[in-house]
Motif scaffolding. Structure first.
Motif, mmCIF file in Angstrom:
data_model
loop_
_atom_site.group_PDB
_atom_site.id
_atom_site.type_symbol
_atom_site.label_atom_id
_atom_site.label_comp_id
_atom_site.label_asym_id
_atom_site.label_seq_id
_atom_site.Cartn_x
_atom_site.Cartn_y
_atom_site.Cartn_z
ATOM 1 N N PRO A 1 -47.287 -6.603 -13.748
ATOM 2 C CA PRO A 1 -47.487 -5.590 -12.683
ATOM 3 C C PRO A 1 -48.754 -5.769 -11.809
ATOM 4 C CG PRO A 1 -48.101 -4.798 -14.970
ATOM 5 C CD PRO A 1 -47.376 -6.164 -15.192
ATOM 6 N N ALA A 2 -49.704 -6.194 -12.592
ATOM 7 C CA ALA A 2 -51.131 -6.714 -11.652
ATOM 8 C C ALA A 2 -50.635 -7.627 -10.587
ATOM 9 C CB ALA A 2 -52.048 -7.334 -12.566
ATOM 10 N N THR A 3 -49.713 -8.743 -10.799
ATOM 11 C CA THR A 3 -49.515 -9.576 -9.976
ATOM 12 C C THR A 3 -48.698 -8.973 -8.777
ATOM 13 O OG1 THR A 3 -49.501 -11.426 -11.651
ATOM 14 C CG2 THR A 3 -48.371 -11.957 -9.596
ATOM 15 N N ARG A 4 -47.698 -7.922 -9.216
ATOM 16 C CA ARG A 4 -46.926 -7.473 -8.043
ATOM 17 C C ARG A 4 -47.691 -6.746 -7.173
ATOM 18 N NH1 ARG A 4 -43.886 -6.438 -12.602
ATOM 19 N NH2 ARG A 4 -44.237 -4.210 -12.588
ATOM 20 N N PHE A 5 -48.842 -5.857 -7.776
ATOM 21 C CA PHE A 5 -49.839 -4.941 -7.319
ATOM 22 C C PHE A 5 -50.419 -5.879 -5.858
ATOM 23 C CE2 PHE A 5 -53.907 -3.309 -6.391
ATOM 24 C CZ PHE A 5 -53.712 -1.902 -5.978
ATOM 25 N N ALA A 6 -50.951 -7.301 -6.484
ATOM 26 C CA ALA A 6 -51.510 -7.979 -5.472
ATOM 27 C C ALA A 6 -50.666 -8.351 -4.076
ATOM 28 C CB ALA A 6 -52.148 -9.167 -6.222
ATOM 29 N N PHE A 7 -49.389 -8.657 -4.625
ATOM 30 C CA PHE A 7 -48.621 -9.077 -3.219
ATOM 31 C C PHE A 7 -48.366 -7.550 -2.603
ATOM 32 C CE2 PHE A 7 -48.508 -12.861 -5.802
ATOM 33 C CZ PHE A 7 -48.380 -13.934 -4.782
ATOM 34 N N ASN A 8 -48.280 -6.716 -3.261
ATOM 35 C CA ASN A 8 -47.753 -5.443 -2.465
ATOM 36 C C ASN A 8 -48.981 -5.132 -1.346
ATOM 37 O OD1 ASN A 8 -45.482 -5.097 -4.040
ATOM 38 N ND2 ASN A 8 -46.502 -3.359 -5.553
ATOM 39 N N ALA A 9 -50.252 -5.316 -1.719
ATOM 40 C CA ALA A 9 -51.449 -5.170 -1.284
ATOM 41 C C ALA A 9 -51.393 -6.197 0.049
ATOM 42 C CB ALA A 9 -52.653 -5.409 -1.794
ATOM 43 N N VAL A 10 -50.924 -7.372 -0.154
ATOM 44 C CA VAL A 10 -50.699 -8.512 1.023
ATOM 45 C C VAL A 10 -49.527 -7.948 2.157
ATOM 46 C CG1 VAL A 10 -49.818 -10.760 1.627
ATOM 47 C CG2 VAL A 10 -51.328 -10.515 -0.449
ATOM 48 N N LEU A 11 -48.575 -7.313 1.728
ATOM 49 C CA LEU A 11 -47.735 -6.847 2.461
ATOM 50 C C LEU A 11 -48.083 -5.609 3.455
ATOM 51 C CD1 LEU A 11 -44.830 -6.766 3.936
ATOM 52 C CD2 LEU A 11 -44.089 -5.428 2.042
ATOM 53 N N VAL B 1 -50.419 -3.375 8.651
ATOM 54 C CA VAL B 1 -51.645 -2.801 9.178
ATOM 55 C C VAL B 1 -52.197 -3.905 10.365
ATOM 56 C CG1 VAL B 1 -53.903 -2.269 9.104
ATOM 57 C CG2 VAL B 1 -52.521 -1.422 7.082
ATOM 58 N N GLN B 2 -52.318 -5.323 10.060
ATOM 59 C CA GLN B 2 -52.688 -6.090 10.943
ATOM 60 C C GLN B 2 -51.939 -6.318 12.110
ATOM 61 O OE1 GLN B 2 -55.621 -7.160 11.489
ATOM 62 N NE2 GLN B 2 -55.767 -9.334 12.136
ATOM 63 N N LEU B 3 -50.443 -6.094 12.007
ATOM 64 C CA LEU B 3 -49.674 -6.079 13.135
ATOM 65 C C LEU B 3 -49.821 -4.991 13.984
ATOM 66 C CD1 LEU B 3 -47.006 -7.343 14.444
ATOM 67 C CD2 LEU B 3 -45.681 -5.672 12.934
ATOM 68 N N GLY C 1 -59.524 -7.201 10.042
ATOM 69 C CA GLY C 1 -58.272 -7.176 9.416
ATOM 70 C C GLY C 1 -57.758 -8.492 9.001
ATOM 71 N N ALA C 2 -58.145 -9.663 9.865
ATOM 72 C CA ALA C 2 -57.759 -11.004 9.602
ATOM 73 C C ALA C 2 -58.430 -11.314 8.082
ATOM 74 C CB ALA C 2 -58.135 -11.718 10.598
ATOM 75 N N VAL C 3 -59.845 -10.909 8.003
ATOM 76 C CA VAL C 3 -60.852 -11.330 6.783
ATOM 77 C C VAL C 3 -60.077 -10.581 5.752
ATOM 78 C CG1 VAL C 3 -62.831 -10.776 5.760
ATOM 79 C CG2 VAL C 3 -62.848 -11.595 8.249
ATOM 80 N N VAL C 4 -59.581 -9.387 5.702
ATOM 81 C CA VAL C 4 -59.115 -8.560 4.552
ATOM 82 C C VAL C 4 -57.699 -9.182 4.183
ATOM 83 C CG1 VAL C 4 -58.103 -6.442 3.846
ATOM 84 C CG2 VAL C 4 -60.095 -6.528 5.063
ATOM 85 N N LEU C 5 -57.119 -9.576 5.133
ATOM 86 C CA LEU C 5 -55.605 -10.061 4.863
ATOM 87 C C LEU C 5 -55.932 -11.711 4.158
ATOM 88 C CD1 LEU C 5 -52.604 -10.321 4.931
ATOM 89 C CD2 LEU C 5 -52.674 -11.076 7.285
ATOM 90 N N TRP C 6 -56.674 -12.527 4.891
ATOM 91 C CA TRP C 6 -56.877 -13.803 4.059
ATOM 92 C C TRP C 6 -57.334 -13.595 2.763
ATOM 93 C CZ3 TRP C 6 -56.121 -18.521 4.232
ATOM 94 C CH2 TRP C 6 -57.305 -19.615 3.984
ATOM 95 N N ALA D 1 -53.899 -12.781 -4.306
ATOM 96 C CA ALA D 1 -52.656 -12.742 -4.910
ATOM 97 C C ALA D 1 -52.205 -14.209 -5.510
ATOM 98 C CB ALA D 1 -51.707 -12.255 -3.577
ATOM 99 N N ARG D 2 -52.358 -15.070 -4.695
ATOM 100 C CA ARG D 2 -52.022 -16.437 -5.396
ATOM 101 C C ARG D 2 -52.824 -16.681 -6.796
ATOM 102 N NH1 ARG D 2 -53.760 -21.820 -5.044
ATOM 103 N NH2 ARG D 2 -51.991 -23.217 -5.326
ATOM 104 N N PHE D 3 -54.317 -16.273 -6.584
ATOM 105 C CA PHE D 3 -55.025 -16.315 -7.900
ATOM 106 C C PHE D 3 -54.174 -15.386 -9.217
ATOM 107 C CE2 PHE D 3 -57.972 -15.460 -11.079
ATOM 108 C CZ PHE D 3 -58.834 -16.550 -11.157
#
Length: 381
Positions: free
Chosen positions: A315-325, A330-332, A354-359, A365-367
């Motif tokens: 679930p922690a991994t899923r949460f990280a990738f949810n945050a990326v999406l 938001v950045q779009l 926003g680019a900083v946050v997304l990066w 998420a990869r970590f």
């Protein structure tokens, strides 16, 4: 005569218990000041984020060429007298930006852009001092965690290289007919800033967990998802570079209609410059078009990444990738608003942040995919 043992006596009962070394063999030796190093890196991270914002504002206020020499030590002292200000102003009057764009500028107007660029360079010096104080402080006091000396020294080398690239960028606008710095040099400068920021974020995340824990977590890694995460981070980095090209030639202030460009899908006359390759760096319509298309691709990639990550049992991994999406969307929206309103400084800086946050979220998420957070069986999907 030895006393007879009871039938159900536990082996070792009555003997003094010996506590196992906390953290296991990997952490039993000299650990170094992992927590203190992590705090120091967090300070560096905040300073680099601030540096990116100040650099963006320096570009938006056309202040980057106001200081026409590179003096890493003596340049820390600003003009202190009227004669010093006149000397700096006279040097600025010799460059193309003044002669072709700002002719007639008053001294007070020059001072405004000078202070922006001086603050930008001064912040760079502060970052260098904070790095040096922390690195050599931990080294001298023997508090450096094992295996971290080379990594943290590398950050200092990259910081020094960043300063040299910054001057290489500024020098491109001091001669010929250039009104701004070369956009590809600006992209190189910003790209390296994001590399440094990404490394610091990765190190902070890694130091937040013990080495023994990371070793155990790596056995549960989701290699396929980590590979997708790396590919997404690479596409995001390319998009950041394209954003720098847009900023370098003020392409974000042209073609303010969306989703079309000047009434069409493709900008008009995109290949007028010669040789052909110059259009991909200097034509405002084509550069903005590439940034838009890369943005759409990044959104689609983000949705695909989320779809792959939703199958993760952690679930922690899923949460990280949810945050990326969520941040991709938001950045779009920020990018569209920036275009529609002609890139006002507040929206442009918010888009850059926003680019900083997304990066950082993409790397985080990869970590999480490489080093899943330990969970109970009950938490497994």
């Amino acid at each position: 005569m030895a006393e007879k043992r009871k039938l159900f006596e536990e082996v070792g009962e009555g003997a003094p218990a010996q506590a196992a070394p906390r953290g296991g063999m990997l952490d039993a030796g000299r650990r170094g000041a992992r927590g203190a190093v992590r705090v120091w890196l967090m300070i560096l991270f905040a300073l680099v984020v601030l540096m990116i914002a100040v650099g963006g504002l320096t570009r938006l206020t056309d202040s980057g060429l106001s200081i026409t020499e590179w003096a890493p030590i003596s340049g820390a002292i600003p003009p202190m007298s009227a004669e010093d200000w006149q000397r700096e102003f006279e040097a600025y009057r010799q460059i193309p930006e003044y002669q072709l764009q700002n002719k007639g500028m008053s001294l007070s107007e020059f001072q405004f852009i000078y202070w922006w660029e001086w603050g930008h360079r001064q912040l760079g010096r502060v970052i260098g001092l904070v790095w040096a104080a922390g690195f050599f402080g931990f080294l001298v006091t023997r508090k450096m965690p094992p295996g971290w000396t080379g990594r943290l020294f590398g950050l200092g080398l990259l910081g020094g290289l960043q300063g040299a690239i910054g001057w290489w960028m500024v020098a491109s606008g001091l001669e010929g007919t250039m009104l701004d710095v070369a956009s590809y040099r600006l992209a190189t400068h910003l790209g390296l800033a994001f590399v440094i920021l990404g490394l610091i974020a990765w190190y902070v995340t890694r130091l937040g967990r013990e080495e023994r824990e990371l070793l155990q977590a790596r056995r549960q890694r989701e290699g396929r998802l980590a590979g997708w995460g790396a590919a997404f981070a690479a596409v995001a980095f390319v998009q950041i570079l394209l954003g720098a090209l847009v900023a370098g030639i003020d392409a974000g202030r042209n073609y303010t209609d969306w989703p079309l460009m000047a009434g069409g899908f493709f900008p008009p006359y995109p290949f007028q410059l010669e040789p052909l390759w110059r259009n991909f760096f200097e034509d405002d319509g084509l550069v903005q078009f590439m940034h838009r298309m890369a943005g759409y691709a990044l959104v689609l990639f983000g949705v695909l990444l989320w779809w792959v990550a939703r199958r993760s049992p952690n679930p922690a991994t899923r949460f990280a990738f949810n945050a990326v999406l969520a941040m991709v969307l938001v950045q779009l929206a920020l990018g569209i608003l920036t275009v529609i309103y002609g890139a006002p400084w507040h929206l442009a800086i918010l888009h850059q942040f926003g680019a900083v946050v997304l990066w950082v979220l993409a790397l985080w998420a990869r970590f999480r995919a490489l080093y899943p957070v330990a969970q109970s069986v009950r938490g497994t999907a």
